[in-house]
Structure formats: structure tokens, C-alpha cells
Design a protein around this motif. Structure first.
Motif, short mmCIF file in Angstrom:
data_model
loop_
_atom_site.label_atom_id
_atom_site.label_comp_id
_atom_site.label_asym_id
_atom_site.label_seq_id
_atom_site.Cartn_x
_atom_site.Cartn_y
_atom_site.Cartn_z
N ARG A 41 0.82 -1.21 0.00
CA ARG A 41 0.00 0.00 0.00
C ARG A 41 0.86 1.26 0.00
O ARG A 41 0.40 2.32 -0.40
N VAL A 42 2.10 1.14 0.45
CA VAL A 42 3.00 2.28 0.37
C VAL A 42 3.71 2.30 -0.99
O VAL A 42 4.00 3.36 -1.53
N ILE A 43 3.94 1.10 -1.52
CA ILE A 43 4.73 1.01 -2.75
C ILE A 43 3.93 1.42 -3.99
O ILE A 43 4.45 2.08 -4.89
N VAL A 44 2.65 1.04 -4.02
CA VAL A 44 1.90 1.19 -5.28
C VAL A 44 1.78 2.63 -5.79
O VAL A 44 2.04 2.87 -6.97
N PRO A 45 1.43 3.61 -4.93
CA PRO A 45 1.31 4.96 -5.52
C PRO A 45 2.57 5.46 -6.23
O PRO A 45 2.47 5.92 -7.37
N PRO A 46 3.79 5.36 -5.62
CA PRO A 46 4.96 5.77 -6.41
C PRO A 46 5.22 4.88 -7.62
O PRO A 46 5.79 5.34 -8.62
N LEU A 47 4.80 3.63 -7.53
CA LEU A 47 4.97 2.72 -8.65
C LEU A 47 4.19 3.22 -9.87
O LEU A 47 4.66 3.14 -11.01
N ILE A 48 2.99 3.77 -9.61
CA ILE A 48 2.19 4.31 -10.72
C ILE A 48 2.98 5.39 -11.44
O ILE A 48 3.07 5.41 -12.67
N SER A 49 3.60 6.29 -10.66
CA SER A 49 4.37 7.36 -11.30
C SER A 49 5.50 6.79 -12.14
O SER A 49 5.81 7.31 -13.21
N GLN A 50 6.13 5.73 -11.64
CA GLN A 50 7.24 5.15 -12.40
C GLN A 50 6.76 4.54 -13.71
O GLN A 50 7.44 4.65 -14.72
N TYR A 51 5.58 3.91 -13.69
CA TYR A 51 5.03 3.36 -14.93
C TYR A 51 4.76 4.49 -15.93
O TYR A 51 5.02 4.37 -17.12
N LEU A 52 4.22 5.60 -15.41
CA LEU A 52 3.95 6.74 -16.29
C LEU A 52 5.27 7.26 -16.85
O LEU A 52 5.36 7.62 -18.03
N ASN A 53 6.30 7.30 -15.99
CA ASN A 53 7.60 7.79 -16.46
C ASN A 53 8.15 6.92 -17.57
O ASN A 53 8.71 7.42 -18.54
N ILE A 54 8.03 5.61 -17.40
CA ILE A 54 8.54 4.70 -18.43
C ILE A 54 7.86 5.00 -19.76
O ILE A 54 8.50 5.14 -20.80
N THR A 55 6.53 5.12 -19.72
CA THR A 55 5.79 5.36 -20.95
C THR A 55 6.24 6.66 -21.61
O THR A 55 6.44 6.71 -22.82
N LYS A 56 6.43 7.70 -20.80
CA LYS A 56 6.81 8.98 -21.38
C LYS A 56 8.27 8.97 -21.82
O LYS A 56 8.60 9.50 -22.88
N ASN A 57 9.13 8.32 -21.01
CA ASN A 57 10.55 8.26 -21.38
C ASN A 57 10.78 7.42 -22.63
O ASN A 57 11.81 7.56 -23.28
N SER A 58 9.82 6.55 -22.97
CA SER A 58 10.01 5.73 -24.16
C SER A 58 10.07 6.61 -25.40
O SER A 58 10.50 6.17 -26.46
N SER A 59 9.67 7.87 -25.28
CA SER A 59 9.75 8.76 -26.45
C SER A 59 11.20 9.15 -26.75
O SER A 59 11.46 9.85 -27.72
N LEU A 60 12.15 8.71 -25.91
CA LEU A 60 13.56 8.92 -26.23
C LEU A 60 14.02 7.94 -27.32
O LEU A 60 15.17 7.95 -27.72
N ALA A 61 13.08 7.11 -27.77
CA ALA A 61 13.39 6.06 -28.73
C ALA A 61 14.13 6.55 -29.97
O ALA A 61 14.96 5.84 -30.52
N ILE A 62 13.85 7.77 -30.39
CA ILE A 62 14.44 8.27 -31.63
C ILE A 62 15.97 8.28 -31.54
O ILE A 62 16.66 8.13 -32.54
N ALA A 63 16.50 8.38 -30.31
CA ALA A 63 17.95 8.42 -30.14
C ALA A 63 18.62 7.15 -30.66
O ALA A 63 19.78 7.17 -31.06
N VAL A 64 17.90 6.03 -30.60
CA VAL A 64 18.48 4.79 -31.09
C VAL A 64 17.73 4.28 -32.32
O VAL A 64 17.88 3.13 -32.71
N GLY A 65 16.93 5.14 -32.93
CA GLY A 65 16.26 4.77 -34.17
C GLY A 65 15.14 3.76 -33.98
O GLY A 65 14.85 2.99 -34.88
N TYR A 66 14.50 3.79 -32.83
CA TYR A 66 13.34 2.92 -32.62
C TYR A 66 12.11 3.72 -33.00
O TYR A 66 11.92 4.83 -32.50
N MET A 67 11.30 3.18 -33.91
CA MET A 67 10.20 3.99 -34.42
C MET A 67 8.97 3.87 -33.53
O MET A 67 8.09 3.06 -33.77
N ASP A 68 8.94 4.70 -32.50
CA ASP A 68 7.76 4.73 -31.63
C ASP A 68 6.82 5.84 -32.12
O ASP A 68 6.98 6.35 -33.23
N LEU A 69 5.88 6.21 -31.28
CA LEU A 69 4.91 7.23 -31.68
C LEU A 69 5.60 8.55 -32.03
O LEU A 69 5.28 9.19 -33.01
#
Lengths: 339, 425
Positions: free
Chosen positions: B348-376
Motif C-alpha cells: 500500500r506504500v509502494i503502489v502509488p509511487p509505482l504508478i508514477s514510475q510506470y507513467l515515467n517509463i511510458t513517457k521516457n520511451s519517447s527517447l526512442a528516436i535516439a536509437v532509431g526505434y520507431m515509436d509514436l
């Protein structure tokens, strides 16, 4: 009352926004500096040297325009742009000219709302491969992995070429030329494709250029040239005729060495008009002074001199004039008369 | 004698809006709201005016035009004749793929590291501290680039696998060879792994936007049915145990129920593995997991796992020491104490910050262009934006899509959070 203020703000905002677009020439003069969009680094075309001073074939256009408009070829702020950021930089007004080996296409001219003022290099897309691959024609590239700069016309040409020839390929999208070089040298792609001139420039920067070969096929027409925003014809004229002046200077044999001498003798009326030596004042028609073209030519020499100094056969890049020779010598360079 | 006077009944005056504390807060809120709305209206109006000055319009019509470019990783059918909308969808699926992979891996690694950081073993605890501090204090872009550089520079080129007749005559072997009975090839373009193929395939069924393989659907259905049947079996065993005190042997029945039906189905469909083979420039056949995907996955995973580890550690430390002591007193071993007593309460303490980390992963995945991964960001926000010149539309659409993904993730995670939070009975 709030509503009145609100509407007033809206009206003011609309008015100022409406006025902002036009008169780039006045903006440049007032700023006393030309903002020029260039490549992030393509040896021979636009690259900073060790001391940070930009030089190259595309950079020479910026210098000539600055010399013509501001009287000083060094009053240029170079804004490095990638294939992806260049059009936004120009459309948003961040740069006044984009002189960055950009291909003149219909949709860029009509849909992206830019004005291409001319062609400074007639190019075509080619492929570069490692010699050890044993490939001698682009037709043998079926199944290859190909590095390509995103957001360029080459990307679309590549798709078309492989489709027409019924071949498949695996694209590796990269953002800048430097990144492409690195990927290609690491062997992450079998072939690197971009404009043939760009390939020559890239290869010249390699440690062992002889290990690489540029394939003979040229798969597209890539007329490269400087461009400005659409809707400011006056500014487009200034840039267009500066480019034309450089080309005309070569045609009439005006070089940076003999320009002073040629501007004194008025044997050729066209030369006199170009250099502002005669009675006619062409400069006034584009709101510049009489000697604008003379200064532009003195900035880096005529078209031929610029070509020879930056990308010509005596440089490491070693490009032949080919299509980029004067029309009198079998090339495509043909400037309208200065009259 | 007293004269009772009524309290003054003053009527509402305009100045009260400012001087009366009952109304002042309201007045301020209304004024701020109006200013905010004026600001937004100014921005919108300015945009419209500037677009007009440039002679551009605002329309999403470009999405139906032919895209004209190729994408290296496609989860759904796509050619350069497809529309920009389709290219956007391909990019979106690539974004979702790498995000989901990174979320799953980062959670596993994060929990392990977080738990091990509290280990009484000095060396392990310090090593985990070094890991956490190193990864979370260096920008994720650098980690992605490092991972990519390692993949492309260290691994052999496809042609190193080639055995030419001359080499065969000279008795030489290729510089590189495939792993696991010639089924996996690791090259500097990516890793080729075997792909499942079916001789007697059931075909695909089109769902409008994409095709679904009926083989896969059938396989999933059979496995789900087998698991349900196995559960029923175990329940029955439990009932017999409750009634008679003796539990019937079930392991071989379970094994039979779980293994036999899927195997039979695979045999019926003519299942075999398609091995990658060196043909021409690259390995053909099999599934190519590109280096850009691996690098992005690894970079995002290791970086975010460090943050998740910290969240896990915080969660565990939040459970009072008495819980552990009570568990020990009941005779639970340390590992079972952790999994049965501490972690469920720590969640119950871990889950709320975990949500933020999942959101961060999704948003950070937009760094894909740096290695030529064709994301959104690479398709819609990169090539499409550039080829069509629709900056405003493409960026707004991209923002909207990322917003929706994030809201969906946080919505789902909030449901989970509600299920693990402290229940008051």
C-alpha cells in the motif's frame, strides 16, 4: 468591464500577430544580423572549424546575403538544424534563410508554404557501401539494412526505389549525418544513403575513405537550394538575386581577385549593372544600395570560386562540377539577366 | 430598560465583494479564472492568427494521405502505401510494446533490488546501493545510448557468420556462430530468434484495424481451458482432503491436463519453429528483435528499476519492526516472513509511487528516436510531422495520445491500489 478588457486583449493580440509576418528585410537590417539555418555539420557544406567559425558551400550563401544586406559577411548567426527541425525553424521565424542542402519539392513549396529562391546544387540520391561487401550496383541491395536520415526526401525516394525494383530493405532511421556516419562505420547498416554530394562529403571525413564506394545509381533528382518563408517576396528577391549574382559573376568572369578592376572599367554594361558601376541602380529596386552584388561576390568569390574552395575537386570532398557547371559549359547553371 | 436593537440588516453592496471576508475568496477565484481564460484565449487566438499569416490551415486531413515511408518494426501490417494514420498506429503499438516490456522487467528487478538492499548480507546490500545510486543519478538517455553502443559495437556483423567455400577449403570457421543449435543469431542489427510456424494454419481473422491469428487464439483458449480444468481438479482434491483427511495424488493428472491438450493442438496445427538463416545481407526468417528495441528496453528498465527499488525499500521500512518480530515468533522463516507478512503490507506504500514510475517509463520511451526505434514520437511526431509539415496538428495529437495512455495506466493502477490498500474491518 472584464469582457471589454478581454476583447481588447484579443484584438491587440490579433493585430500584433498580423503585423509580425512581413518585412524580413527590415527585421534583418534592424537586428544588424542575419539568422541563417544550416546543417548541424556536413563537411564542405556547413561545418564549424576548430575555432567555431562556420564555413562551407551552404554557409557561403549566408555570408553573401549578409554582405549584400548588412555590408559585412560576418554578421551572420548560424543556427544548426537537423532534417527534422529545419522547417519549423524557418516557419517560426527563428531563421531568415534556410541554407541547408534542402531539396526543392512541390509540397515543400506549396504545402509547407516556403519559397525556394533557386538551386545552388543539382544533386541526386546515391548509396555508399563498404568495399568488402562486394556490391557494385544498388540493384544488388535486396534485403540490406540501410541507414537513412529521417524527415528527408531521401527517405521517401528510398521507399519508392525499392518498391519499383521489387526489393526489400530494413531502414535504420537516424537523426543527423554524424549519427549516420557512426552507425555506418560500426556496421549497423550495410549501406548509407543520402544525396550523392553528402555521401562524398561524409566519406571524405572517414579515416580510410578508400574502403568505401559510392554506387553508380543516382535514384532521384535533388535540386538543393536556399529557401525563405512564403509571403515576403521582397526578401525572397534579395536572396534569389544574391544567389544569381554569384552565378552571374562566374559567367562573366568576375572573381574576388579582379572585381575591383572590373567594376572600374565599364566595357560590359551587364557587368556594370551587376557591380553597380554604371548609371543603373539595381540595388534600389530591392531596397539595397548600389554595390550590394559587389559585396556579395567579394564575400567568398563567385559561384565557381566558392565551389572550388569548399567541395570542388581540389578539396578532400572532391566533387566534380558535373550538372553544376555554367550553362555555357554544359551544366544547368543559368541565371536570368541583370537588367 | 434595555432597548433591543436588531443587528444591522445591511443589504448586499458591491464593495462587499472586496471588503467582506465572506465574499472575498470567491471574488479572487472568479478574477483568477477570468484571467486564466483570457490567457488561454489569447494563446489560441495568437495561434490562429499566426497560422493565417503563414497561409496554413488547421486540419487532420493529412492522416488519410499515403505515408510513403517504411518503418523497421511493425507489429501490424504496414507498407509505405499505408496512410499516415496507420503509421501512427504502428508507432503507438511500438511505444506500448516497449513500455509494457520495460514496466514488467523494471518491476521485477526493482522489487528484487529493493528487498536485497535491506539484506543483512553486507556485500549484497552495498552492491545494490551502488546499483541504485549509479542508475538513478545518470540521465536515462545516456543509459539507452550506452546499451545501444554495446549492442552495436560488441556484437558481430551478419557477414561474420558466413562460411565461404574458400574458408571451408582452408578449414577455417566463421568469426561468429549461432547459439542454441543454430537457432539464435546475435548480430549488431539485432537478435534473430526462431518464429513459430504452422503447417495447417487456421488463418487470420481481420478485426478491421489489424489481423488476429486464429492459431494463437485457439492456443490461448486451450491453455485457459486446461488451467481451469486443473483448478477444478485441485478443488476436488481439497474437498476430498477436507472430508477424509487424505489428499489424493494429483500431480500426474495435473501434468496430463496442463500439457496434453496444448501439445495435441500444436501437433494438429503442424507446429514447427522457423529458424533464422543467413541469406544475402542479413538473417532471414525467424523474428528479428532489433537492437534499438533491446537497448531502449534495457535502458528504461535498469533506470526505472532503481527508482522502483527505492519505493520498495521505503514500503518495507514503513512496516513496523514488530510485524517481523511477530512473524519470527510464530516460527516463520525470513523468506516467508517477507512474502507473507511484510510485502503485502508494504504494497500500500509502494503502489502509488509505482504508478508514477510506470507513467515515467511510458513517457521516457519517447527517447526512442535516439536509437532509431520507431515509436509514436518517431512516426507521428517525427517523419509524418516532417513530411507533411503539420507541426501543430501532429504535436497536439501526440500530446493527446500520451495523455490518454497515461490516464489509462494511472486509472488501472488506481483500481489495483484500492485493492491492496489497508482495509478497515
Amino acid at each position: 468591464m472584464n469582457r471589454t478588457v478581454f476583447l481588447g486583449t484579443l484584438a491587440a493580440a490579433g493585430l500584433s500577430a498580423g503585423l509580425a509576418g512581413a518585412a524580413t528585410l527590415d527585421d534583418v537590417k534592424a537586428r544588424d544580423e542575419l539568422n541563417c539555418g544550416v546543417n548541424t555539420g556536413l563537411v564542405g557544406f556547413a561545418a564549424p572549424d576548430a575555432s567555431g567559425a562556420w564555413s562551407g558551400f551552404d554557409v557561403a550563401i549566408c555570408k553573401a546575403v549578409a554582405a549584400a544586406v548588412l555590408g559585412d559577411a560576418n554578421k551572420v548567426k548560424y543556427v544548426p538544424t537537423t532534417g527534422q527541425t529545419r522547417f519549423t525553424a524557418l516557419a517560426s521565424g527563428e531563421v531568415d534563410i534556410l541554407s541547408r542542402n534542402t531539396t526543392w519539392t512541390f509540397s515543400r513549396d506549396a504545402d509547407l508554404k516556403f519559397t525556394f529562391v533557386g538551386v545552388n546544387y543539382y544533386d541526386g540520391q546515391g548509396f555508399m557501401v563498404n568495399k568488402s561487401l562486394g556490391v557494385s550496383s544498388a540493384k544488388e541491395l535486396d534485403g540490406a539494412t540501410i541507414c537513412i536520415q529521417t524527415g528527408t526526401t531521401t527517405e521517401l525516394n528510398l521507399a519508392d526505389y525499392f518498391k519499383t525494383n521489387n526489393m526489400s530493405y530494413q531502414p535504420v532511421p537516424i537523426e543527423t549525418n554524424a549519427e549516420g556516419e557512426q552507425q555506418f562505420l560500426a556496421g549497423a547498416c550495410d549501406a548509407y544513403t543520402t544525396d550523392a554530394s553528402g555521401l562524398a562529403a561524409t566519406r571524405a571525413a572517414f579515416a580510410n575513405p578508400d574502403d568505401f564506394v559510392i554506387l553508380p545509381e543516382i535514384i532521384s533528382k535533388e535540386p538543393l537550394g536556399p529557401l525563405v518563408r512564403q509571403g515576403d517576396d521582397e526578401w525572397a528577391d534579395v536572396v534569389r538575386w544574391t544567389l544569381n549574382a554569384l552565378i552571374a559573376a562566374e559567367e562573366y568572369g568576375i572573381t574576388s581577385a579582379n572585381i575591383e578592376e572590373r567594376s572600374k572599367s565599364t566595357d560590359n554594361p551587364e557587368v556594370a549593372r551587376l557591380l553597380g558601376a554604371g548609371e543603373d541602380d539595381l540595388g534600389a529596386m530591392i531596397r539595397l544600395d548600389k554595390e550590394w552584388a559587389k559585396r556579395a561576390i567579394m564575400a567568398g568569390g563567385n559561384y565557381g570560386e566558392i565551389f572550388a574552395a569548399t567541395i570542388g575537386e581540389s578539396t578532400p570532398i572532391g566533387l566534380a562540377r558535373g550538372l553544376n557547371a555554367q550553362w555555357t559549359q554544359g551544366g544547368l547553371l543559368y541565371t536570368p539577366p541583370f537588367r | 430598560m434595555t432597548i433591543a436593537t436588531d443587528p444591522p440588516k445591511d443589504s448586499f453592496r458591491l464593495s462587499m465583494l472586496l471588503y467582506d471576508t465572506r465574499y472575498r475568496a470567491l471574488t479572487i477565484q472568479v478574477v483568477v479564472l477570468l484571467l486564466f481564460m483570457a490567457g488561454v484565449a489569447w494563446l489560441v487566438d495568437n495561434t490562429i492568427q499566426n497560422l493565417q499569416t503563414l497561409g496554413k490551415d488547421f486540419s487532420f486531413g493529412f492522416l488519410t494521405n499515403r505515408a510513403g515511408y517504411d518503418i523497421n518494426q511493425r507489429l501490424i501490417a504496414y507498407t509505405n502505401d499505408s496512410s499516415h494514420a496507420r503509421a501512427m498506429l504502428v508507432g503507438l503499438l511500438n511505444t506500448l510494446l516497449v513500455s509494457a516490456m520495460a514496466c514488467a522487467a523494471a518491476t521485477v528487478i526493482g522489487i528484487f533490488v529493493g528487498v536485497l538492499r535491506l539484506s543483512p548480507n553486507w556485500l549484497i546490500a552495498r552492491l545494490m546501493t551502488v546499483y541504485v545510486e549509479m542508475f538513478r543519478n545518470i540521465p536515462v538517455l545516456l543509459w539507452i545510448l550506452v546499451a545501444y553502443a554495446v549492442f552495436t559495437e560488441v556484437t558481430p556483423q551478419p557477414r561474420d557468420f558466413r562460411l565461404t567455400p574458400e574458408m571451408e577449403a582452408a578449414g577455417e570457421t566463421p568469426a561468429a556462430s549461432m547459439l542454441l543449435f543454430d537457432s539464435i543469431a546475435i548480430t549488431n542489427r539485432g537478435t534473430s530468434i526462431p518464429e513459430p510456424l504452422f503447417d495447417r494454419s487456421l488463418g487470420n481473422v481481420s478485426l478491421g484495424l489489424f489481423d488476429v491469428s486464429l492459431d494463437l487464439v485457439a492456443l490461448v483458449a486451450v491453455i485457459v481451458a486446461a488451467v481451469l480444468a486443473n483448478r477444478a481438479l485441485l478443488r476436488q482434491a481439497a474437498r476430498i482432503q477436507d472430508a477424509t483427511g487424505r489428499r489424493p495424488t494429483t500431480w500426474w493428472k495435473s501434468l496430463l491436463i496442463l500439457v496434453l491438450p496444448p501439445v495435441l493442438l500444436l501437433v494438429a496445427l503442424g507446429f514447427h519453429l522457423g529458424l533464422p538463416e543467413l541469406a544475402g545481407f542479413n538473417f532471414q526468417g525467424g523474428i528479428l528483435v532489433s537492437n534499438s528495441l533491446m537497448a531502449l528496453w534495457l535502458g528504461l528498465t535498469l533506470y526505472t528499476a532503481a527508482f522502483i527499488a527505492e519505493a520498495v525499500r521505503a514500503g518495507i521500512l514503513a512496516v513496523s519492526r514488530g510485524q517481523t518480530e511477530a512473524a519470527y515468533a510464530l516460527g516463520l522463516r525470513p523468506r516467508r516472513t517477507m512474502s507473507l507478512v511484510i510485502l503485502p503490507q508494504a504494497l500500500r506504500v509502494i503502489v502509488p509511487p509505482l504508478i508514477s514510475q510506470y507513467l515515467n517509463i511510458t513517457k521516457n520511451s519517447s527517447l526512442a528516436i535516439a536509437v532509431g526505434y520507431m515509436d509514436l514520437r518517431g512516426t507521428l511526431g517525427g517523419i509524418t510531422l516532417n513530411q507533411t509539415g503539420r507541426e501543430l496538428e501532429a504535436v497536439l495529437l501526440m500530446m493527446l495520445i500520451y495523455l490518454i495512455i497515461s490516464l489509462v495506466i494511472s486509472g488501472v493502477m488506481n483500481v489495483y491500489n484500492n485493492s491492496v490498500r489497508l482495509k478497515e474491518r
